[in-house]
Design a protein around this motif. Structure first.
Motif, PDB file in Angstrom:
ATOM      1  N   UNK A  68       0.848  -1.265   0.266  1.00 22.32           N
ATOM      2  CA  UNK A  68      -0.163   0.062   0.048  1.00 22.32           C
ATOM      3  C   UNK A  68       1.089   1.487  -0.046  1.00 22.32           C
ATOM      4  N   UNK A  69       0.124   2.165  -0.395  1.00 25.99           N
ATOM      5  CA  UNK A  69       1.097   3.324  -0.445  1.00 25.99           C
ATOM      6  C   UNK A  69       0.234   4.834  -0.578  1.00 25.99           C
ATOM      7  N   UNK A  70       1.406   5.401   0.113  1.00 31.84           N
ATOM      8  CA  UNK A  70       0.209   7.201   0.114  1.00 31.84           C
ATOM      9  C   UNK A  70       1.542   7.967   0.004  1.00 31.84           C
ATOM     10  N   UNK A  71       1.349   9.691   0.056  1.00 33.80           N
ATOM     11  CA  UNK A  71       1.835  10.592  -0.695  1.00 33.80           C
ATOM     12  C   UNK A  71       3.378  10.771   0.061  1.00 33.80           C
ATOM     13  N   UNK A  72       3.733  10.159   1.846  1.00 38.71           N
ATOM     14  CA  UNK A  72       4.922   9.968   1.919  1.00 38.71           C
ATOM     15  C   UNK A  72       5.069   9.013   2.668  1.00 38.71           C
ATOM     16  N   UNK A  73       4.740   8.250   2.364  1.00 38.44           N
ATOM     17  CA  UNK A  73       4.189   5.914   2.909  1.00 38.44           C
ATOM     18  C   UNK A  73       4.412   5.122   2.142  1.00 38.44           C
TER      19      UNK A  73
END
Length: 181
Positions: A68-73
């Motif tokens: 899983x990915x987000x903008x800063x992780x």
């Protein structure tokens, strides 16, 4: 002219065939572009969590792993819920995440609890979809744990200490597996 288009298409096909790699040769390895993904790769997070999801447990149904990915992780998670008809009401996510904290890269592991958020419950559809993703029913992207979640590990990531971090993640995975029976 129709004949010219066919010739151009034929030449294009021949060029694509010539550009392909030879049969049986290994595929080129892509390096993860983001530092978060590189950190998780160095920690062998996907394989560690994959081993947990492949096992059968007495009280829970376990699925994943998934990146899983987000903008800063970025993270690697497995998700599980209790067996039985009402087991869908609470989903737990066990994961390891790499996230930016200022100029530092922080690795955290933890367990998050997500309540069921879909308006209706259809057991057949739930069983089908939950095996590959949890977002549809729990409306969460699988982000890093907050202070209100059960944080098992939170340390600054240093590449030279990756082997010690790998061992700590493996201990967390082993403890979790023992708790599940």
């Amino acid at each position: 002219m129709p004949g010219q288009q066919d010739d151009d298409r034929y030449q294009d096909i021949l060029e694509r065939i010539a550009a392909r790699r030879p049969f049986g040769s290994p595929r080129p390895q892509k390096k993860p572009a983001r530092p978060h993904d590189q950190a998780l790769n160095l920690l062998n997070a996907f394989d560690t969590w994959s081993d947990l999801a492949l096992r059968e447990y007495a009280r829970i149904l376990c699925h994943g792993p998934k990146t899983v990915r987000g903008a800063a992780w970025s993270g690697v998670v497995i998700w599980y819920h209790n067996k039985g008809y009402h087991g869908y009401q609470l989903l737990r996510i066990l994961g390891v995440w790499a996230q930016s904290a200022g100029s530092e890269l922080v690795v955290s592991a933890g367990i998050r609890e997500l309540p069921y958020r879909a308006p209706l419950f259809d057991p057949g559809a739930f069983r089908h979809h939950i095996a590959s993703d949890f977002h549809l029913y729990y409306q969460d992207k699988g982000g890093p744990p907050s202070e209100s979640d059960h944080v098992l590990l939170r340390v600054n990531f240093l590449a030279k200490q990756r082997l010690q971090l790998r061992e700590r993640l493996q201990k967390i995975a082993d403890q979790w597996r023992e708790q599940q029976g």
